[in-house]
Design a protein around this motif. Structure first.
Motif, PDB file in Angstrom:
ATOM      1  N   ARG A 101      71.392  55.872  81.500  1.00  0.00           N
ATOM      2  CA  ARG A 101      71.834  54.902  81.204  1.00  0.00           C
ATOM      3  C   ARG A 101      71.908  54.436  79.735  1.00  0.00           C
ATOM      4  O   ARG A 101      72.405  53.279  79.075  1.00  0.00           O
ATOM      5  CB  ARG A 101      71.691  53.794  82.075  1.00  0.00           C
ATOM      6  CG  ARG A 101      72.027  53.660  83.512  1.00  0.00           C
ATOM      7  CD  ARG A 101      71.747  52.144  84.028  1.00  0.00           C
ATOM      8  NE  ARG A 101      70.221  52.467  83.860  1.00  0.00           N
ATOM      9  CZ  ARG A 101      69.762  53.009  84.766  1.00  0.00           C
ATOM     10  NH1 ARG A 101      69.680  53.507  86.323  1.00  0.00           N
ATOM     11  NH2 ARG A 101      67.892  52.709  84.794  1.00  0.00           N
ATOM     12  N   ASP A 102      71.104  55.081  79.384  1.00  0.00           N
ATOM     13  CA  ASP A 102      70.809  54.841  77.913  1.00  0.00           C
ATOM     14  C   ASP A 102      71.629  56.137  77.054  1.00  0.00           C
ATOM     15  O   ASP A 102      70.673  57.654  76.698  1.00  0.00           O
ATOM     16  CB  ASP A 102      69.283  54.735  77.495  1.00  0.00           C
ATOM     17  CG  ASP A 102      68.746  54.384  76.771  1.00  0.00           C
ATOM     18  OD1 ASP A 102      69.891  54.698  75.405  1.00  0.00           O
ATOM     19  OD2 ASP A 102      67.226  54.121  76.156  1.00  0.00           O
ATOM     20  N   PRO A 103      72.564  55.720  76.384  1.00  0.00           N
ATOM     21  CA  PRO A 103      73.002  56.761  74.651  1.00  0.00           C
ATOM     22  C   PRO A 103      71.671  57.711  74.222  1.00  0.00           C
ATOM     23  O   PRO A 103      72.326  58.910  73.504  1.00  0.00           O
ATOM     24  CB  PRO A 103      73.397  55.974  74.224  1.00  0.00           C
ATOM     25  CG  PRO A 103      73.915  54.622  74.661  1.00  0.00           C
ATOM     26  CD  PRO A 103      72.099  54.306  75.662  1.00  0.00           C
ATOM     27  N   TYR A 104      70.176  57.272  74.309  1.00  0.00           N
ATOM     28  CA  TYR A 104      69.513  57.817  73.370  1.00  0.00           C
ATOM     29  C   TYR A 104      69.173  58.867  74.616  1.00  0.00           C
ATOM     30  O   TYR A 104      69.476  60.635  73.351  1.00  0.00           O
ATOM     31  CB  TYR A 104      68.430  56.860  73.313  1.00  0.00           C
ATOM     32  CG  TYR A 104      67.462  57.910  73.012  1.00  0.00           C
ATOM     33  CD1 TYR A 104      66.537  57.982  71.430  1.00  0.00           C
ATOM     34  CD2 TYR A 104      66.040  58.331  73.597  1.00  0.00           C
ATOM     35  CE1 TYR A 104      66.035  59.126  71.509  1.00  0.00           C
ATOM     36  CE2 TYR A 104      65.359  59.407  73.299  1.00  0.00           C
ATOM     37  CZ  TYR A 104      64.373  59.271  71.912  1.00  0.00           C
ATOM     38  OH  TYR A 104      64.082  60.063  71.715  1.00  0.00           O
ATOM     39  N   PHE A 105      69.748  59.142  75.185  1.00  0.00           N
ATOM     40  CA  PHE A 105      69.143  60.530  76.198  1.00  0.00           C
ATOM     41  C   PHE A 105      70.367  61.574  76.598  1.00  0.00           C
ATOM     42  O   PHE A 105      70.602  62.557  76.865  1.00  0.00           O
ATOM     43  CB  PHE A 105      68.420  60.351  77.471  1.00  0.00           C
ATOM     44  CG  PHE A 105      67.229  59.079  77.155  1.00  0.00           C
ATOM     45  CD1 PHE A 105      65.702  60.367  76.966  1.00  0.00           C
ATOM     46  CD2 PHE A 105      66.677  58.266  77.199  1.00  0.00           C
ATOM     47  CE1 PHE A 105      64.876  59.920  76.665  1.00  0.00           C
ATOM     48  CE2 PHE A 105      65.915  57.718  77.602  1.00  0.00           C
ATOM     49  CZ  PHE A 105      64.585  58.409  77.158  1.00  0.00           C
ATOM     50  N   ILE A 106      71.129  60.753  75.794  1.00  0.00           N
ATOM     51  CA  ILE A 106      72.763  61.265  76.319  1.00  0.00           C
ATOM     52  C   ILE A 106      73.269  62.391  74.304  1.00  0.00           C
ATOM     53  O   ILE A 106      73.168  63.303  74.425  1.00  0.00           O
ATOM     54  CB  ILE A 106      73.333  60.484  76.979  1.00  0.00           C
ATOM     55  CG1 ILE A 106      73.592  60.067  77.808  1.00  0.00           C
ATOM     56  CG2 ILE A 106      75.117  61.405  76.536  1.00  0.00           C
ATOM     57  CD1 ILE A 106      74.778  59.050  78.344  1.00  0.00           C
TER      58      ILE A 106
END
Ligand code: 1GP
Length: 250
Positions: A101-106
């Motif tokens: 849900r967090d763009p940091y991990f994408i």
């Protein structure tokens, strides 16, 4: 030989490959080296090094160096963030957690880590990381929108999206220590729609569980907890590797 080529050749020859995961935060570098040596003797194809919480910096470097000293196996980084990049490894699963849900991990950690991968000359292995329930630490830390067990089609759609995005590896992850591994039906559903390398891990404890997932289409089986806990780990990993390689030979 490049690591991707080695993995491909092993899969072509044996039908599937086994990778051993070592988390540098869980033991000292000396023991990490011993674990890797046992795994090498048991026939594993490579060592993944990483963990969800503290696997970075000196701890990571020392573990990678100890494993490289103890074995000839390729060391593939399995980072939870840009902190998981070590100059001493051979390759890196350059991962994107597509169901976070967090763009940091994408894309965020990837943006921060990419310059280091280039600077250190690490071989990048582009991978979609898909976290399935229960998800464990990986799911919690990565803020995953966990893929439910009864939604194999959802896993397959993510896997196909990964392939269309150009990723060459798809990892279905139930989380380290999961009480239930990724369901066989889900492995099949993903296999049906992708040609790229399918990796399955999390909660695989028995040779039978590994074999079922290879039969369903997994190319690579990952085990971690097995190497950490087993007093007779060399024997346990040997049984696992044998089962993984016996499926397509039989
Ligand atoms: C975790 O899939 C790996 O990222 C390995 O899981 O520790 O349960 O073998 P286990």
């Amino acid at each position: 030989m490049r690591v991707e080529e080695l993995l491909k050749k092993t899969i072509a020859r044996d039908g599937a490959a086994h990778l051993t995961l070592i988390d540098p935060a869980k033991q000292g570098a000396g023991l990490a080296g011993e674990m890797a040596a046992d795994a090498a003797a048991a026939g594993t194809t490579g060592v993944m090094v990483g963990g969800s919480t503290r696997a970075g910096g000196k701890l990571l470097d020392l573990a990678v160096l100890a494993i490289k000293k103890a074995t000839d196996l390729p060391v593939i980084l399995f980072p939870a963030s840009e902190a998981g990049v070590s100059r001493h490894a051979d390759a890196i699963f350059f991962m994107s957690m597509l169901n976070s849900r967090d763009p940091y991990f994408i894309t965020g950690a990837q943006r921060l880590g990419a310059p280091l991968v280039k600077e250190f000359g690490l071989e990048p292995l582009p991978m979609a990381y898909l976290v399935v329930e229960p998800g464990g630490e990986a799911g919690r830390v990565g803020k995953a929108e966990l893929i439910p067990h009864d939604k194999p089609g959802l896993a397959a759609a993510y896997a196909l999206a990964a392939q269309l995005l150009g990723m060459r590896f798809v990892y279905l992850e139930a989380g380290s220590g999961a009480n239930r591994p990724v369901p066989v039906e889900m492995v099949k559903a993903a296999r049906d729609v992708i040609d790229v390398t399918l990796v399955v891990g999390g909660g695989i404890r028995t040779p039978e569980a590994a074999a079922e997932r290879v039969e369903a289409g997994a190319d690579i089986i990952v085990t971690g907890t097995l190497v950490e806990r087993a007093a007779d780990r060399a024997k346990k990993i040997a049984g696992m590797v044998k089962a993984v390689k016996a499926v397509h030979r039989a």
